[in-house]
Design a protein around this motif. Structure first.
Motif, PDB file in Angstrom:
ATOM      1  N   VAL A   1      -4.077  64.617  43.466  1.00  0.00           N
ATOM      2  CA  VAL A   1      -3.763  65.391  42.263  1.00  0.00           C
ATOM      3  C   VAL A   1      -2.336  65.059  41.829  1.00  0.00           C
ATOM      4  O   VAL A   1      -1.387  65.259  42.588  1.00  0.00           O
ATOM      5  CB  VAL A   1      -3.888  66.911  42.541  1.00  0.00           C
ATOM      6  N   TYR A   2      -2.187  64.571  40.575  1.00  0.00           N
ATOM      7  CA  TYR A   2      -0.884  64.155  40.050  1.00  0.00           C
ATOM      8  C   TYR A   2      -0.457  65.057  38.903  1.00  0.00           C
ATOM      9  O   TYR A   2      -1.273  65.436  38.063  1.00  0.00           O
ATOM     10  CB  TYR A   2      -0.952  62.715  39.540  1.00  0.00           C
ATOM     11  N   TRP A   3       0.843  65.353  38.863  1.00  0.00           N
ATOM     12  CA  TRP A   3       1.381  66.148  37.758  1.00  0.00           C
ATOM     13  C   TRP A   3       2.816  65.771  37.393  1.00  0.00           C
ATOM     14  O   TRP A   3       3.343  66.251  36.404  1.00  0.00           O
ATOM     15  CB  TRP A   3       1.321  67.643  38.099  1.00  0.00           C
ATOM     16  N   MET A   4       3.451  64.896  38.171  1.00  0.00           N
ATOM     17  CA  MET A   4       4.853  64.572  37.877  1.00  0.00           C
ATOM     18  C   MET A   4       5.189  63.124  38.226  1.00  0.00           C
ATOM     19  O   MET A   4       6.207  62.836  38.836  1.00  0.00           O
ATOM     20  CB  MET A   4       5.794  65.534  38.592  1.00  0.00           C
ATOM     21  N   GLY A   5       4.328  62.199  37.814  1.00  0.00           N
ATOM     22  CA  GLY A   5       4.606  60.793  38.046  1.00  0.00           C
ATOM     23  C   GLY A   5       3.831  60.227  39.210  1.00  0.00           C
ATOM     24  O   GLY A   5       3.119  60.940  39.922  1.00  0.00           O
ATOM     25  N   PRO A   6       3.956  58.908  39.444  1.00  0.00           N
ATOM     26  CA  PRO A   6       3.103  58.230  40.421  1.00  0.00           C
ATOM     27  C   PRO A   6       3.467  58.462  41.878  1.00  0.00           C
ATOM     28  O   PRO A   6       2.641  58.238  42.756  1.00  0.00           O
ATOM     29  CB  PRO A   6       3.294  56.749  40.059  1.00  0.00           C
ATOM     30  N   ALA A   7       4.694  58.896  42.172  1.00  0.00           N
ATOM     31  CA  ALA A   7       5.134  58.986  43.569  1.00  0.00           C
ATOM     32  C   ALA A   7       4.776  60.302  44.240  1.00  0.00           C
ATOM     33  O   ALA A   7       4.774  60.386  45.470  1.00  0.00           O
ATOM     34  CB  ALA A   7       6.643  58.764  43.662  1.00  0.00           C
ATOM     35  N   ILE A   8       4.477  61.330  43.458  1.00  0.00           N
ATOM     36  CA  ILE A   8       4.224  62.648  44.021  1.00  0.00           C
ATOM     37  C   ILE A   8       2.798  63.084  43.689  1.00  0.00           C
ATOM     38  O   ILE A   8       2.379  63.057  42.536  1.00  0.00           O
ATOM     39  CB  ILE A   8       5.217  63.698  43.477  1.00  0.00           C
TER      40      ILE A   8
ATOM     41  N   ALA B   1     -12.472  75.664  50.538  1.00  0.00           N
ATOM     42  CA  ALA B   1     -12.994  76.092  49.253  1.00  0.00           C
ATOM     43  C   ALA B   1     -14.171  75.260  48.776  1.00  0.00           C
ATOM     44  O   ALA B   1     -14.364  74.108  49.178  1.00  0.00           O
ATOM     45  CB  ALA B   1     -11.890  76.043  48.196  1.00  0.00           C
ATOM     46  N   ASP B   2     -14.930  75.882  47.888  1.00  0.00           N
ATOM     47  CA  ASP B   2     -15.928  75.192  47.093  1.00  0.00           C
ATOM     48  C   ASP B   2     -15.192  74.274  46.117  1.00  0.00           C
ATOM     49  O   ASP B   2     -14.131  74.619  45.611  1.00  0.00           O
ATOM     50  CB  ASP B   2     -16.748  76.243  46.323  1.00  0.00           C
ATOM     51  N   GLU B   3     -15.750  73.093  45.834  1.00  0.00           N
ATOM     52  CA  GLU B   3     -15.085  72.200  44.892  1.00  0.00           C
ATOM     53  C   GLU B   3     -14.999  72.799  43.492  1.00  0.00           C
ATOM     54  O   GLU B   3     -14.095  72.462  42.726  1.00  0.00           O
ATOM     55  CB  GLU B   3     -15.813  70.857  44.847  1.00  0.00           C
ATOM     56  N   ARG B   4     -15.932  73.685  43.146  1.00  0.00           N
ATOM     57  CA  ARG B   4     -15.861  74.344  41.832  1.00  0.00           C
ATOM     58  C   ARG B   4     -14.623  75.228  41.735  1.00  0.00           C
ATOM     59  O   ARG B   4     -14.206  75.594  40.632  1.00  0.00           O
ATOM     60  CB  ARG B   4     -17.123  75.178  41.590  1.00  0.00           C
ATOM     61  N   ASP B   5     -14.045  75.548  42.866  1.00  0.00           N
ATOM     62  CA  ASP B   5     -12.790  76.298  42.883  1.00  0.00           C
ATOM     63  C   ASP B   5     -11.605  75.345  42.918  1.00  0.00           C
ATOM     64  O   ASP B   5     -10.881  75.177  41.938  1.00  0.00           O
ATOM     65  CB  ASP B   5     -12.774  77.224  44.097  1.00  0.00           C
ATOM     66  N   VAL B   6     -11.418  74.667  44.027  1.00  0.00           N
ATOM     67  CA  VAL B   6     -10.156  73.975  44.295  1.00  0.00           C
ATOM     68  C   VAL B   6      -9.969  72.725  43.434  1.00  0.00           C
ATOM     69  O   VAL B   6      -8.841  72.351  43.106  1.00  0.00           O
ATOM     70  CB  VAL B   6     -10.048  73.644  45.799  1.00  0.00           C
TER      71      VAL B   6
ATOM     72  N   LEU C   1     -10.098  74.177  39.385  1.00  0.00           N
ATOM     73  CA  LEU C   1      -8.848  74.852  39.057  1.00  0.00           C
ATOM     74  C   LEU C   1      -7.832  73.856  38.514  1.00  0.00           C
ATOM     75  O   LEU C   1      -7.124  74.118  37.537  1.00  0.00           O
ATOM     76  CB  LEU C   1      -8.287  75.534  40.313  1.00  0.00           C
ATOM     77  N   ARG C   2      -7.775  72.684  39.145  1.00  0.00           N
ATOM     78  CA  ARG C   2      -6.771  71.692  38.782  1.00  0.00           C
ATOM     79  C   ARG C   2      -7.160  70.883  37.548  1.00  0.00           C
ATOM     80  O   ARG C   2      -6.289  70.506  36.750  1.00  0.00           O
ATOM     81  CB  ARG C   2      -6.523  70.770  39.984  1.00  0.00           C
TER      82      ARG C   2
ATOM     83  N   VAL D   1      -6.780  64.442  38.391  1.00  0.00           N
ATOM     84  CA  VAL D   1      -7.408  64.468  39.710  1.00  0.00           C
ATOM     85  C   VAL D   1      -8.250  63.214  39.903  1.00  0.00           C
ATOM     86  O   VAL D   1      -9.026  62.823  39.024  1.00  0.00           O
ATOM     87  CB  VAL D   1      -8.283  65.722  39.868  1.00  0.00           C
ATOM     88  N   TYR D   2      -8.103  62.612  41.093  1.00  0.00           N
ATOM     89  CA  TYR D   2      -8.829  61.406  41.458  1.00  0.00           C
ATOM     90  C   TYR D   2      -9.571  61.674  42.767  1.00  0.00           C
ATOM     91  O   TYR D   2      -8.998  62.247  43.706  1.00  0.00           O
ATOM     92  CB  TYR D   2      -7.868  60.234  41.647  1.00  0.00           C
ATOM     93  N   VAL D   3     -10.825  61.236  42.835  1.00  0.00           N
ATOM     94  CA  VAL D   3     -11.643  61.444  44.025  1.00  0.00           C
ATOM     95  C   VAL D   3     -12.091  60.081  44.557  1.00  0.00           C
ATOM     96  O   VAL D   3     -12.788  59.333  43.860  1.00  0.00           O
ATOM     97  CB  VAL D   3     -12.867  62.327  43.725  1.00  0.00           C
TER      98      VAL D   3
END
Length: 342
Positions: free
Chosen positions: A144-151, A197-202, A205-206, A217-219
């Motif tokens: 899960v990314y939200w602030m660039g490629p390193a985090i 958690a269920d994937e429909r949650d965790v 949510l994202r 989000v990448y799986v």
């Protein structure tokens, strides 16, 4: 006789220890903000005086003795800070999961499955479910990314025959009114929490509800022997049971989402060696790919494009087969979103 080099090194040690002590007292000291601030300033002043004292031979040893005595007292206090499961928790981390293991059968209790209307507006819900180890088919790496490629926030989702998935995300357990701070995470401010958690949650949510900032989000399906996946799954279950009885502190550097995953994989002889890319968590999928643990029949850029699930998650939303729908790769996919600002 101390040389200039040894005095310089000693000064650096005192400076680093002094900075750590100041922050530890500022974040984890007594409840009164005034007392915390006063103690932090006092320790900072004593550290500075000890460094200055290194330059004056007639006071050097007395200054060092006083400083290290004070630092020893600080360490006694620090070691006395204990984690707890008894706090006024935020609703999303209020209930601890646990598992009952009977041979091939693992019954997981308190699987989170909230009904979200927004990131902060939801109806709490939990369920129990029985899983069979012989039906464990694989594990997905979720990034899960939200602030660039390193985090990135990294977690695992275990796949079972019949389309069942169980996601486990290693996070901080925050109290009501508390927000996350990377810096505070170094100083015993958060308990360690495993969101089961269920994937429909965790995942949903994202992808569907977090917008400030938005998250991509990448799986990725991990490649490897199923016996290794089962060992890791049981390690996770053992850990959530242990945390129920013996809470631990989260640490931004040493006990976080990615180091936790890596520690669980040590149960397998073929585990990945430690790498700086585990600390720079955004590069964990790339590192896993380079080690041959993802699908290497595709270039990583193409694999990453296919792994991006946000559009599919928005379409699936609350569908009962959410997990299947987010993994369906359309024949013509959208352009890969920019990695620099996921």
């Amino acid at each position: 006789m101390l040389t200039t080099a040894s005095l310089t090194m000693l000064g650096l040690v005192i400076a680093v220890a002094g900075c750590w002590g100041v922050l530890a007292l500022a974040f984890s000291g007594p409840q009164s903000e005034t007392v915390r601030s006063s103690l932090a300033v006092l320790f900072g002043v004593v550290s500075l005086m000890a460094i200055i004292g290194l330059g004056f031979p007639h006071v050097r040893w007395g200054a060092l003795a006083a400083y290290f005595a004070l630092f020893a007292l600080l360490m006694v206090w620090w070691r006395g800070i204990e984690p707890s499961n008894e706090r006024d928790w935020q609703p999303d981390v209020a209930v601890l999961p646990y598992a009952e293991i009977e041979g091939d059968i693992v019954t997981v209790h308190n699987i989170r499955n909230f009904d979200y209307r927004s990131e902060t507006d939801y109806t709490p819900a939990y369920y129990d479910k029985r899983f069979y180890l012989r039906k464990l088919e694989g594990v997905d790496l979720v990034a899960v990314y939200w602030m660039g490629p390193a985090i990135a926030h990294i977690f695992a989702s275990f796949a079972f025959a019949g389309g069942d998935h169980l996601a486990v995300s290693i996070e901080t357990r925050k109290e009501k009114g508390e927000s996350y701070s990377t810096l505070k995470g170094f100083f015993r401010q958060y308990e360690l929490y495993y969101v089961v958690a269920d994937e429909r949650d965790v995942i949903r949510l994202r992808t569907n509800y977090r917008n400030d900032p938005p998250e991509d989000v990448y799986v990725y399906r991990v490649q490897g022997p199923l016996v290794n996946v089962r060992r890791v799954f049981l390690e996770y279950m053992s850990k959530i049971n242990k945390l129920r009885d013996h809470p631990e502190f989260y640490n931004t550097l040493t006990t976080n989402c990615t180091t936790g995953i890596w520690m669980h994989t040590l149960v397998n002889p073929e585990h990945l060696p430690f790498s700086w890319k585990i600390l720079a968590s955004g590069y964990v999928p790339e590192y896993t790919y380079e080690a041959g643990r993802l699908d290497t029949s595709l270039p990583f850029s193409e694999l990453r494009r296919r792994a991006h699930i946000n559009a599919r998650a928005h379409t699936a939303d609350g569908a009962a087969d959410f997990s299947r729908l987010i993994r369906e790769i359309p024949e013509i996919a959208a352009t890969d979103p920019p990695q620099a600002a996921p």
